[in-house]
Design a protein around this motif. Structure first.
Motif, short mmCIF file in Angstrom:
data_model
loop_
_atom_site.label_atom_id
_atom_site.label_comp_id
_atom_site.label_asym_id
_atom_site.label_seq_id
_atom_site.Cartn_x
_atom_site.Cartn_y
_atom_site.Cartn_z
N ILE A 125 -7.02 11.65 -2.17
CA ILE A 125 -7.90 11.65 -1.00
C ILE A 125 -8.00 13.09 -0.49
O ILE A 125 -7.00 13.68 -0.07
N GLN A 126 -9.19 13.65 -0.57
CA GLN A 126 -9.40 15.03 -0.16
C GLN A 126 -9.43 15.16 1.36
O GLN A 126 -10.12 14.41 2.06
N GLN A 127 -8.65 16.10 1.87
CA GLN A 127 -8.67 16.38 3.30
C GLN A 127 -8.58 17.88 3.50
O GLN A 127 -7.54 18.49 3.27
N LYS A 131 -2.69 2.87 -4.16
CA LYS A 131 -1.87 4.07 -4.36
C LYS A 131 -2.76 5.28 -4.06
O LYS A 131 -3.68 5.58 -4.81
N ARG A 132 -2.47 5.95 -2.94
CA ARG A 132 -3.29 7.08 -2.53
C ARG A 132 -2.41 8.27 -2.20
O ARG A 132 -1.33 8.11 -1.63
N ALA A 133 -2.90 9.45 -2.55
CA ALA A 133 -2.20 10.69 -2.22
C ALA A 133 -3.16 11.59 -1.45
O ALA A 133 -4.32 11.77 -1.85
N ALA A 155 0.87 -1.18 0.00
CA ALA A 155 0.00 0.00 0.00
C ALA A 155 0.91 1.23 0.00
O ALA A 155 1.77 1.36 0.86
N VAL A 156 0.73 2.10 -0.98
CA VAL A 156 1.54 3.31 -1.11
C VAL A 156 0.71 4.51 -0.69
O VAL A 156 -0.31 4.82 -1.32
N LEU A 157 1.13 5.17 0.38
CA LEU A 157 0.41 6.33 0.92
C LEU A 157 1.31 7.54 0.84
O LEU A 157 2.40 7.56 1.42
N ILE A 158 0.85 8.56 0.12
CA ILE A 158 1.68 9.73 -0.17
C ILE A 158 1.12 10.97 0.52
O ILE A 158 -0.06 11.31 0.35
N ASP A 159 1.95 11.63 1.27
CA ASP A 159 1.61 12.91 1.88
C ASP A 159 1.91 13.98 0.84
O ASP A 159 3.03 14.48 0.74
N ALA A 160 0.91 14.33 0.03
CA ALA A 160 1.12 15.26 -1.08
C ALA A 160 1.50 16.66 -0.60
O ALA A 160 2.13 17.42 -1.34
N MET A 172 -4.11 10.15 6.75
CA MET A 172 -3.21 9.08 6.31
C MET A 172 -3.08 8.00 7.38
O MET A 172 -3.09 6.80 7.08
N VAL A 173 -2.93 8.41 8.62
CA VAL A 173 -2.78 7.45 9.72
C VAL A 173 -4.04 6.59 9.86
O VAL A 173 -3.95 5.36 10.00
N ILE A 174 -5.20 7.23 9.79
CA ILE A 174 -6.45 6.49 9.92
C ILE A 174 -6.60 5.46 8.79
O ILE A 174 -6.94 4.29 9.02
N ASP A 175 -6.33 5.90 7.56
CA ASP A 175 -6.44 4.98 6.43
C ASP A 175 -5.42 3.85 6.53
O ASP A 175 -5.73 2.70 6.20
N ALA A 176 -4.22 4.18 6.96
CA ALA A 176 -3.18 3.16 7.10
C ALA A 176 -3.61 2.08 8.08
O ALA A 176 -3.44 0.87 7.83
N MET A 177 -4.19 2.48 9.20
CA MET A 177 -4.63 1.50 10.19
C MET A 177 -5.80 0.68 9.67
O MET A 177 -5.89 -0.53 9.91
N ASP A 178 -6.71 1.33 8.94
CA ASP A 178 -7.82 0.58 8.34
C ASP A 178 -7.30 -0.48 7.38
O ASP A 178 -7.76 -1.63 7.37
N LEU A 179 -6.33 -0.11 6.55
CA LEU A 179 -5.75 -1.06 5.59
C LEU A 179 -4.98 -2.16 6.32
O LEU A 179 -5.00 -3.33 5.91
N LEU A 180 -4.28 -1.79 7.39
CA LEU A 180 -3.52 -2.78 8.17
C LEU A 180 -4.44 -3.87 8.70
O LEU A 180 -4.12 -5.06 8.65
N TYR A 181 -5.60 -3.48 9.19
CA TYR A 181 -6.51 -4.43 9.82
C TYR A 181 -7.21 -5.33 8.81
O TYR A 181 -7.86 -6.31 9.19
N THR A 182 -7.10 -5.03 7.53
CA THR A 182 -7.70 -5.92 6.52
C THR A 182 -6.87 -7.18 6.32
O THR A 182 -7.36 -8.16 5.73
N ASP A 183 -5.62 -7.16 6.77
CA ASP A 183 -4.70 -8.30 6.61
C ASP A 183 -4.48 -8.67 5.14
O ASP A 183 -4.22 -9.82 4.81
N ARG A 184 -4.59 -7.69 4.26
CA ARG A 184 -4.42 -7.94 2.83
C ARG A 184 -3.04 -7.57 2.33
O ARG A 184 -2.70 -7.88 1.18
#
Length: 247
Positions: free
Chosen positions: A65-67, A39-41, A10-15, A81-93
């Protein structure tokens, strides 16, 4: 290094904290470690400061991702980003995360992901605080990214003037082939053909040797004249194993 890495990333970018000019080289680097399934920015895309990202988002199929910045002086992008990262982490994918930022606010996030047994790749400028760097399994400074557009052709042997279709060789193709061979090579410089093809598919999903008049990748590589080819017989009736090396 692994010739074929099937890690799901999972690629998470702080634009707000990264430059769009690095994206192509960044994703080429990510392809060395696995496949970017997400791939999210993140940023406030209504602001003028992120206008330069539009072309890269479209070209590289990155989801914006609009913020909104709710208050001055508070970075809402980091929290999203942190919230999405944890959500993705918990999917175990996923097998690993790529966090693109020079901000120390992601130090704890990197450590938490590693605590779950996943690999964390960090990408940021040299100004990145050491704490964030140390929290990652591997950290790549964006100033050091080897832009694939600048990979030189071999000065020892130029490619033939034309491909099998009679067309001049596409410089972008030669750069793609040479960088894929280099990035999948072992310490002796040889790359398994399967590993080369794997990196090429990740970097350019629409790649097809038939576009250049060849049925397979191997004859295309041989035709360029830029590579040494070693066809090794493993014995016991097993199929030939092909290795290639930049000249």
């Amino acid at each position: 290094m692994e010739t074929e890495n099937s890690a799901r990333l999972a690629v998470l970018i702080d634009a707000d904290n990264a430059r769009p000019a690095i994206v192509e080289a960044l994703l080429a680097e990510v392809a060395k470690y696995g496949t970017a399934y997400v791939k999210r920015a993140y940023g406030d895309w209504t602001g003028a400061s992120l206008k330069g990202w539009k072309d890269q988002l479209l070209t590289q199929s990155i989801q914006p991702i609009q913020q909104f910045a709710y208050t001055t002086g508070k970075n809402a992008t980091d929290a999203a980003m942190v919230i999405d990262a944890m959500d993705l982490l918990y999917t175990d994918r996923f097998d690993g995360f790529c966090i693109v930022s020079s901000d120390s606010d992601f130090t704890r996030l990197a450590a938490r992901i590693r605590e779950s047994g996943l690999t964390v790749y960090g990408f940021g400028e040299r100004k990145t605080p050491k704490a964030f760097v140390a929290a990652c399994d591997k950290f790549i400074y964006t100033e050091n990214l080897a832009y694939t557009q600048s990979v030189p052709r071999s000065p020892l042997r130029p490619a033939p003037d034309r491909s099998a279709e009679g067309k001049p060789w596409d410089d972008a193709l030669l750069v793609l082939l040479r960088s894929a061979v280099e990035d999948s090579s072992n310490d002796d410089g040889w790359s398994h053909l399967g590993g080369v093809g794997n990196i090429i598919r990740k970097r350019q999903p629409d790649f097809d040797a038939r576009t250049y008049g060849y049925l397979k990748l191997m004859p295309l590589i041989e035709a360029t004249g830029l590579f040494d080819v070693d066809k090794r017989d493993p014995g016991d009736g097993n199929p030939m194993v092909v290795y290639v090396r930049n000249r």
